[in-house]
Design an enzyme around this catalytic site. Structure first.
Site, short mmCIF file in Angstrom:
data_model
loop_
_atom_site.label_atom_id
_atom_site.label_comp_id
_atom_site.label_asym_id
_atom_site.label_seq_id
_atom_site.Cartn_x
_atom_site.Cartn_y
_atom_site.Cartn_z
N GLY A 155 0.80 -1.22 0.00
CA GLY A 155 0.00 0.00 0.00
C GLY A 155 0.84 1.27 0.00
O GLY A 155 1.97 1.29 0.46
N GLY A 179 7.91 -3.42 -6.61
CA GLY A 179 7.29 -3.68 -7.90
C GLY A 179 6.51 -2.49 -8.43
O GLY A 179 6.76 -1.35 -8.03
N GLY A 181 3.42 -1.26 -8.00
CA GLY A 181 2.72 -0.41 -7.04
C GLY A 181 3.70 0.48 -6.28
O GLY A 181 3.48 1.68 -6.08
N ASP A 210 6.85 -11.93 -10.00
CA ASP A 210 5.93 -12.10 -11.13
C ASP A 210 6.55 -11.68 -12.47
O ASP A 210 6.01 -11.98 -13.52
CB ASP A 210 4.65 -11.27 -10.91
CG ASP A 210 3.79 -11.83 -9.79
OD1 ASP A 210 4.14 -12.89 -9.26
OD2 ASP A 210 2.77 -11.20 -9.45
O1 F6P Z 1 3.21 -9.34 -6.13
C1 F6P Z 1 3.97 -10.46 -5.92
C2 F6P Z 1 3.14 -11.58 -5.35
O2 F6P Z 1 4.03 -12.55 -4.92
C3 F6P Z 1 2.10 -12.13 -6.32
O3 F6P Z 1 2.57 -13.12 -7.16
C4 F6P Z 1 1.03 -12.62 -5.41
O4 F6P Z 1 -0.22 -12.57 -6.02
C5 F6P Z 1 1.07 -11.66 -4.28
O5 F6P Z 1 2.39 -11.17 -4.23
C6 F6P Z 1 0.61 -12.23 -2.98
O6 F6P Z 1 1.08 -11.46 -1.92
P1 F6P Z 1 0.42 -11.33 -0.48
O7 F6P Z 1 -0.34 -12.57 -0.19
O8 F6P Z 1 1.59 -11.14 0.42
O9 F6P Z 1 -0.41 -10.11 -0.52
#
Ligand code: F6P
Length: 439
Positions: A155, A179, A181, A210
């Site tokens: 966030g 990443g 965001g 990803d």
């Molecule tokens: O953004 C990276 C990632 O590993 C995605 O592949 C996955 O959807 C997400 O994070 C899940 O992250 P969390 O459960 O910590 O929010």
């Protein structure tokens, strides 16, 4: 379409200070991969794309090469640096932190380096997160562990509050590891800095298992993640082969981009079916996934399925929930497929031994493999060079094998996804033998 203007990197001002790296640079011969700072790394890499632009050579879009500059913007003895890690875990976070600290300290002589904890929350007073003093001694062993010593969070936070914090602490260069965001957040910080007329460089380092950031050959952590995924697929294959009508079903991360699923599968060639978000599939019908799978198991005695978490979301009951980064919360496609496959085999009166593997968090919380460790180190070095030279609102990238500086607005313009018409997906079809379309 990317234009020349899109690739212009913002700068805080003219570089007038001799870089402490000068003696090292003077000795160095220009190598093939090292592009001179005044030169450009071409955006296009095919003759037809270049010809299609129809512009003279000096108008061809190109990236500013990364690397040390002879003159820098910040005086190292008066520079204070900040580091923050954001978003989901990723192999290599600690490698990047370590390399930033070592490079700043030993190569540039920057003595004050602060680690902000739990992502952007670390700057906001109400969270009361500690600030760590990052010294070479403190970071020397951290690359032995997965995760991030700084902790993370999802966030955005108010950029004005973040810049207030940076100003209060006298931070001149901020390294943001995250990443898409996170990079959007970094862009907002850089713009707030610009609006205030302050001189703080904001430089990103591209993290995500990803591999979904645009204009980057590969984000760090991706290779470790898919290598770990590949090992799980191998064990799923062993399980599938060990029992009559065995199925190994492996769910891997990948919300919108199926790169981990594709690469993990290609690494071992054990997968018979790869399902990714970019390629919709039908479950039912003569040529639907369930029927094709059932026939394959009847024919060969086993099957291995790799499914990315974002695949087939149109098939499961929808949800409007979002996480703190604003990402949709998906239904568990692995559990859903397990149920549908089990029902399908029962309806056909067939024995089934289905083993379900969900290594999602495992693949991203391990430490970086040697490739990623090197990549993290080199990205971090180049991030330090860029920041000390006053480049800002920029993320370090590797494009066609060369380290370059990628303006953040371009990096976050769209998401990098697997092209269903591209050569990667073709490789998956070639190696699995699955039909191009289910349904
Ligand atoms: O953004 C990276 C990632 O590993 C995605 O592949 C996955 O959807 C997400 O994070 C899940 O992250 P969390 O459960 O910590 O929010």
């Amino acid at each position: 379409m990317v234009s020349r203007e899109d690739l212009v990197v913002k700068s805080l001002g003219p570089c007038r200070i001799d870089s402490p790296m000068l003696p090292l640079l003077e000795q160095r011969k220009r190598s093939y991969y090292n592009v001179d700072e005044a030169d450009r790394v071409l955006f296009d890499d095919t003759a037809s794309a270049l010809a299609g632009r129809g512009v003279p050579v000096d108008q061809i879009p190109g990236f500013e090469p990364a690397g040390p500059r002879r003159k820098i913007f910040f005086d190292p003895s008066k520079t204070r640096a900040g580091v923050v890690t954001c978003g989901g875990l990723c192999p290599g976070f600690n490698d990047v932190i370590r390399a930033l600290v070592m490079e700043l300290h030993f190569l540039y002589g920057v003595q004050r380096i602060h680690g902000f904890c739990n992502g952007y929350q670390g700057f906001i007073p109400k969270y009361k997160r500690p600030v760590l003093e990052l010294t070479p001694q403190f970071v020397s062993q951290i690359n032995e562990q997965g995760g991030t010593i700084l902790g993370t969070s999802r966030g955005e936070q108010d950029p004005a509050e973040i810049v207030d914090c940076l100003e209060r602490m006298g931070i001149n260069v901020l390294f943001v590891i995250g990443g898409d965001g996170t990079l959007r957040g970094a862009q907002a910080i850089a713009r707030e800095v610009e609006a205030r007329g302050t001189k703080i460089a904001v430089v990103g380092i591209p993290k995500t298992i990803d591999n979904d950031i645009m204009f980057i050959d590969q984000s760090f952590g991706f290779q470790t993640a898919f290598s770990t995924g590949a090992e799980v697929i191998q064990t799923a294959h062993a399980e599938a082969k060990a029992s009559p009508n065995g199925i190994g079903l492996v769910k891997l991360m990948g919300r919108h981009s199926g790169f981990i699923a594709c690469y993990s599968s290609l690494a071992r060639n054990d997968a018979n079916f790869v399902l990714i978000p970019e390629v919709p599939f039908a479950l039912d019908g003569e040529r639907g996934f369930l029927s094709v799978l059932r026939k394959r198991v009847q024919r060969s005695g086993h099957a291995v399925i790799v499914v990315a978490e974002g695949a087939g979301q149109d098939l499961t009951p929808g949800s409007d929930e979002r996480d703190a980064s604003g990402n949709p919360r998906f239904n568990d496609i692995g559990v859903f497929l397990k149920q549908r496959i089990t029902e399908d085999f029962a309806a056909a009166n067939l024995e089934l031994n289905l083993k379900y593997f969900d290594p999602s968090y495992f693949v991203r919380s391990v430490k970086a493999n040697p490739f990623d460790a090197v990549y993290c180190l080199r990205l971090a070095h180049n991030a330090v060079h860029a920041a000390m030279a006053g480049r800002t609102e920029v993320v370090v990238s590797r494009w066609h094998g060369r380290f370059v500086l990628l303006p953040i607005p371009l990096a976050v313009r769209a998401r990098h996804t697997v092209d269903p018409n591209g050569d990667l997906w073709l490789s998956v079809l070639e190696s699995t033998g699955q039909p191009p379309v289910f349904g």
